[in-house]
Scaffold this motif. Structure first.
Motif, mmCIF file in Angstrom:
data_model
loop_
_atom_site.group_PDB
_atom_site.id
_atom_site.type_symbol
_atom_site.label_atom_id
_atom_site.label_comp_id
_atom_site.label_asym_id
_atom_site.label_seq_id
_atom_site.Cartn_x
_atom_site.Cartn_y
_atom_site.Cartn_z
ATOM 1 N N SER A 42 0.797 -1.233 0.000
ATOM 2 C CA SER A 42 0.000 0.000 0.000
ATOM 3 C C SER A 42 0.828 1.281 0.000
ATOM 4 C CB SER A 42 -0.936 0.003 1.208
ATOM 5 O OG SER A 42 -0.191 -0.091 2.401
ATOM 6 N N LYS A 43 2.154 1.171 -0.124
ATOM 7 C CA LYS A 43 2.971 2.387 -0.190
ATOM 8 C C LYS A 43 2.439 3.290 -1.291
ATOM 9 C CE LYS A 43 7.464 1.525 1.778
ATOM 10 N NZ LYS A 43 8.893 1.317 1.552
ATOM 11 N N THR A 44 2.338 4.581 -0.979
ATOM 12 C CA THR A 44 1.749 5.534 -1.908
ATOM 13 C C THR A 44 2.570 6.809 -1.916
ATOM 14 O OG1 THR A 44 -0.445 4.651 -1.375
ATOM 15 C CG2 THR A 44 -0.377 6.785 -2.476
ATOM 16 N N THR A 45 2.785 7.362 -3.094
ATOM 17 C CA THR A 45 3.436 8.660 -3.227
ATOM 18 C C THR A 45 2.564 9.556 -4.088
ATOM 19 O OG1 THR A 45 5.657 7.728 -3.019
ATOM 20 C CG2 THR A 45 5.484 9.899 -4.057
ATOM 21 N N ILE A 46 2.351 10.765 -3.603
ATOM 22 C CA ILE A 46 1.670 11.800 -4.381
ATOM 23 C C ILE A 46 2.667 12.935 -4.554
ATOM 24 C CG2 ILE A 46 -0.128 13.563 -4.338
ATOM 25 C CD1 ILE A 46 -1.925 11.609 -2.845
ATOM 26 N N THR A 47 2.801 13.406 -5.785
ATOM 27 C CA THR A 47 3.665 14.550 -6.067
ATOM 28 C C THR A 47 2.816 15.641 -6.703
ATOM 29 O OG1 THR A 47 5.590 13.119 -6.396
ATOM 30 C CG2 THR A 47 5.729 15.360 -7.291
ATOM 31 N N GLU A 48 2.960 16.854 -6.186
ATOM 32 C CA GLU A 48 2.171 17.957 -6.707
ATOM 33 C C GLU A 48 3.033 19.213 -6.816
ATOM 34 O OE1 GLU A 48 -2.038 20.247 -5.868
ATOM 35 O OE2 GLU A 48 -1.806 18.147 -5.308
ATOM 36 N N LEU A 49 2.811 19.957 -7.889
ATOM 37 C CA LEU A 49 3.483 21.228 -8.109
ATOM 38 C C LEU A 49 2.828 22.293 -7.241
ATOM 39 C CD1 LEU A 49 5.407 23.115 -9.738
ATOM 40 C CD2 LEU A 49 3.539 23.331 -11.406
ATOM 41 N N MET A 50 3.636 23.065 -6.534
ATOM 42 C CA MET A 50 3.117 24.140 -5.692
ATOM 43 C C MET A 50 2.932 25.399 -6.546
ATOM 44 S SD MET A 50 2.692 22.801 -2.696
ATOM 45 C CE MET A 50 2.182 21.320 -3.570
ATOM 46 N N ILE A 51 1.679 25.784 -6.728
ATOM 47 C CA ILE A 51 1.327 26.899 -7.616
ATOM 48 C C ILE A 51 1.059 28.169 -6.810
ATOM 49 C CG2 ILE A 51 0.486 25.360 -9.430
ATOM 50 C CD1 ILE A 51 -2.366 25.859 -8.424
ATOM 51 N N ILE A 98 -1.518 15.801 2.904
ATOM 52 C CA ILE A 98 -1.194 14.747 3.867
ATOM 53 C C ILE A 98 -2.412 13.857 4.087
ATOM 54 C CG2 ILE A 98 -0.746 14.356 6.352
ATOM 55 C CD1 ILE A 98 1.216 16.797 6.152
ATOM 56 N N ASP A 99 -3.566 14.469 4.269
ATOM 57 C CA ASP A 99 -4.800 13.706 4.479
ATOM 58 C C ASP A 99 -5.144 12.866 3.248
ATOM 59 O OD1 ASP A 99 -6.991 13.109 6.295
ATOM 60 O OD2 ASP A 99 -8.273 14.241 4.931
ATOM 61 N N LYS A 100 -4.936 13.434 2.073
ATOM 62 C CA LYS A 100 -5.247 12.727 0.820
ATOM 63 C C LYS A 100 -4.362 11.491 0.646
ATOM 64 C CE LYS A 100 -5.785 15.357 -2.790
ATOM 65 N NZ LYS A 100 -5.510 16.194 -3.994
ATOM 66 N N VAL A 101 -3.060 11.631 0.865
ATOM 67 C CA VAL A 101 -2.158 10.491 0.668
ATOM 68 C C VAL A 101 -2.369 9.447 1.769
ATOM 69 C CG1 VAL A 101 -0.076 11.332 1.881
ATOM 70 C CG2 VAL A 101 0.153 9.851 -0.118
ATOM 71 N N VAL A 137 6.295 18.972 -4.501
ATOM 72 C CA VAL A 137 6.172 18.374 -3.178
ATOM 73 C C VAL A 137 5.743 16.929 -3.344
ATOM 74 C CG1 VAL A 137 4.861 18.391 -1.019
ATOM 75 C CG2 VAL A 137 5.734 20.524 -1.957
ATOM 76 N N SER A 138 6.532 16.026 -2.764
ATOM 77 C CA SER A 138 6.210 14.597 -2.791
ATOM 78 C C SER A 138 5.903 14.144 -1.377
ATOM 79 C CB SER A 138 7.379 13.785 -3.350
ATOM 80 O OG SER A 138 7.600 14.130 -4.696
ATOM 81 N N LEU A 139 4.793 13.444 -1.236
ATOM 82 C CA LEU A 139 4.376 12.902 0.046
ATOM 83 C C LEU A 139 4.457 11.387 -0.057
ATOM 84 C CD1 LEU A 139 2.276 15.438 -0.821
ATOM 85 C CD2 LEU A 139 1.835 15.202 1.605
ATOM 86 N N HIS A 140 5.363 10.799 0.720
ATOM 87 C CA HIS A 140 5.606 9.360 0.698
ATOM 88 C C HIS A 140 4.908 8.739 1.913
ATOM 89 C CE1 HIS A 140 8.654 10.076 -2.375
ATOM 90 N NE2 HIS A 140 9.106 11.054 -1.608
ATOM 91 N N ALA A 141 3.927 7.876 1.657
ATOM 92 C CA ALA A 141 3.118 7.310 2.730
ATOM 93 C C ALA A 141 3.264 5.801 2.799
ATOM 94 C CB ALA A 141 1.653 7.675 2.523
ATOM 95 N N VAL A 148 -0.583 5.729 9.420
ATOM 96 C CA VAL A 148 0.126 5.958 8.169
ATOM 97 C C VAL A 148 1.201 7.006 8.435
ATOM 98 C CG1 VAL A 148 -0.068 6.717 5.766
ATOM 99 C CG2 VAL A 148 -1.944 5.417 6.826
ATOM 100 N N GLY A 149 2.453 6.655 8.177
ATOM 101 C CA GLY A 149 3.561 7.595 8.295
ATOM 102 C C GLY A 149 3.759 8.284 6.962
ATOM 103 N N ILE A 150 3.932 9.603 7.002
ATOM 104 C CA ILE A 150 4.065 10.388 5.769
ATOM 105 C C ILE A 150 5.289 11.281 5.862
ATOM 106 C CG2 ILE A 150 2.984 12.098 4.269
ATOM 107 C CD1 ILE A 150 0.312 10.948 5.718
#
Length: 184
Positions: free
Chosen positions: A11-20, A39-42, A75-79, A91-93
């Motif tokens: 279930s490891k998940t990474t979300i990466t988003e550009l900060m606009i 953080i909540d989304k990932v 920004v990458s959030l590794h969960a 879940v650690g992020i």
């Protein structure tokens, strides 16, 4: 039937988003609320994958922004699921901000989100056991247990302190603080 378990990697998940620019505050830094939302989304994506069910957020711990995030950063959030209980998961992020133009990478914060799995009737439902496959995963699971123990102890002590506080004692505590008490 008891589920045989799922590995941390499952279930490891990474979300990466550009900060606009619309994510920035008046100081030009990214709003903490934007990062909390990510953080909540990932955490949801990671927990629901492990659980195989819809999950809800119970608490968010360890939100301390170590460094600011800038407009233009990726920004990458590794969960990953660090702990699985009967119906809950921690879940650690790890949040990383990368300036691709400068080639810099900075760790901005680590947070721990407790999620609870829900069934189709919105009742808590059991989650698969977590399969720990290396020392790091064992360490994170044990740290989650310790964090929970400390949180329960802190909450009990805080409840005790709140219930035992009288006005005279409160005024004594406030004597050297930066506040003005105007009781009517």
């Amino acid at each position: 039937m008891e589920h045989p378990g799922r590995s941390v990697n499952y279930s490891k998940t990474t979300i990466t988003e550009l900060m606009i620019p619309s994510y920035a505050n008046f100081g030009g830094k990214i709003h903490g609320g934007i990062l909390l939302s990510l953080i909540d989304k990932v955490a949801y994506a990671c927990a629901s994958k492990h659980a195989g069910n819809y999950c809800v957020t119970v608490s968010v711990d360890g939100v301390e922004f170590l460094q600011p995030v800038e407009v233009g950063d990726l920004v990458s959030l590794h969960a990953s699921v660090n702990y699985a209980g009967n119906t809950s998961m921690v879940v650690g992020i790890k949040v990383i901000a990368e300036n691709v133009k400068l080639g810099t990478v900075k760790h901005t914060n680590t947070s721990y989100v407790t999620m609870v799995a829900k069934d189709d009737n919105n009742n808590p439902t059991s989650v698969p056991p977590l399969i720990l496959e290396n020392k790091e995963e064992v360490r994170r699971f044990v740290e989650s247990l310790k964090r929970r123990e400390l949180k329960l102890s802190f909450n009990a002590k805080m409840d005790e302190a709140k219930s035992g506080l009288d006005l005279d004692h409160a005024l004594e505590i406030l004597r050297d603080q930066r506040c003005i008490v105007k009781l009517h």
